[in-house]
Design an enzyme around this catalytic site. Structure first.
Site: not given
Ligand code: AMP
Length: 277
Positions: A30, A32, A37, A186
């Site tokens: 998503m 940021y 990521h 984020s």
């Molecule tokens: P998001 O942008 O928060 O929807 O996350 C996108 C992807 O990155 C998802 O598969 C999350 O599980 C992964 N992700 C987000 N934060 C972390 C983190 N701290 N460690 C590992 N993967 C992450």
């Protein structure tokens, strides 16, 4: 790196890779972007001929009183960060591009979507599975990368791929943390200075709970987390992983998962571990 905003342009860019039977890695996000990521993207870059990262704040996974509008967005910054780790295509569609039709087919994610985060975020995982299915159809990846930070999401996506016979490998990536142990997110930008100081105690408390897992007690665990973090516990659960069922004697792979409310942000964290290790 190309920044692409339409499905048609994305599929044109991928056409030579489909034709050559190349491997395509997909990293859904998503935006940021942070090091979590980037870690997913690095794994994708090292394992595929071409890597697409999607950057889309998906409205269908947010409830009416959640932070869809406030969710942080910065495409220019994301493009720099994604390009630095070797992503080939950053796919950043508009909401209209992803959802051109109203009232179409929706998803019902089932029992495993109603517990943990799903209990306080009704419909959240239906929206997650909807957007992930769209991205899978649009990109047709060989492998898709997901973080264990969102362990319930990851478990549901594994079920989606299994139950709908999707020819895609799901690669889980361990949680990336700040040096003090706070899981990168984020949403961490919404923490006040005081909350930011105490938030790492969430992971520290999970680690200490893991040590005494045979005496796991919800009420005591909740009190312990709240005392250490000064936040309000949404849930703290010990379940089998990845099927997210109450623990039975024979289970060896477990998850200790929690969500915590602060004033303007809800944090999630977990430890996935093997009993006896
Ligand atoms: P998001 O942008 O928060 O929807 O996350 C996108 C992807 O990155 C998802 O598969 C999350 O599980 C992964 N992700 C987000 N934060 C972390 C983190 N701290 N460690 C590992 N993967 C992450």
């Amino acid at each position: 790196m190309k920044v692409i905003t339409t499905i048609q342009e994305l599929q044109q860019a991928l056409a030579p890779y489909y034709a050559a039977n190349n491997t395509i890695g997909l990293v859904p996000t998503m935006g940021y972007l942070h090091e979590g990521h980037q870690t997913l993207a690095k794994a994708a870059v090292s394992e595929n001929d071409v890597v697409v990262m999607s950057d889309f704040v998906n409205p269908t996974q947010f409830g009416p009183n959640e932070d869809y509008e406030a969710y942080p967005r910065d495409l220019e910054r994301d493009a720099r960060i994604a390009s630095d780790v070797g992503v080939d295509i950053l796919f950043a569609p508009s909401v209209e591009e992803m959802y051109p039709h109203q009232g179409g087919i929706t998803f019902e994610a089932g029992a495993a979507s109603k517990i943990l985060c799903g209990a306080t975020r009704p419909g959240h995982f239906n929206g997650v599975l909807q957007v992930v299915t769209k991205l899978f159809q649009i990109v047709r990846p060989t492998t898709a990368y997901f973080g264990q930070k969102d362990a319930q999401q990851l478990a549901l996506i594994e079920m989606l791929v299994r139950d709908y016979h999707m020819p895609i490998t799901i690669r889980p990536i361990p949680i990336v943390r700040e040096v003090d142990g706070l899981a990168k997110s984020s949403r961490n930008v919404f923490l006040s200075a005081e909350e930011r100081k105490l938030a790492p105690n969430l992971y520290k408390t999970l680690q200490s709970l893991q040590q005494t897992i045979t005496q796991f007690d919800h009420i005591a665990a909740k009190a312990q987390i709240e005392a250490a973090t000064n936040g309000r516990v949404d849930y703290i659960e010990l379940l089998s992983y990845p099927d997210l069922q109450p623990v039975k004697e024979a289970d060896t792979q477990l998850i200790l998962a929690t969500a915590l409310y602060y004033d303007n942000v809800r944090l999630i964290d977990n430890i996935i571990f093997t009993v006896g290790e």
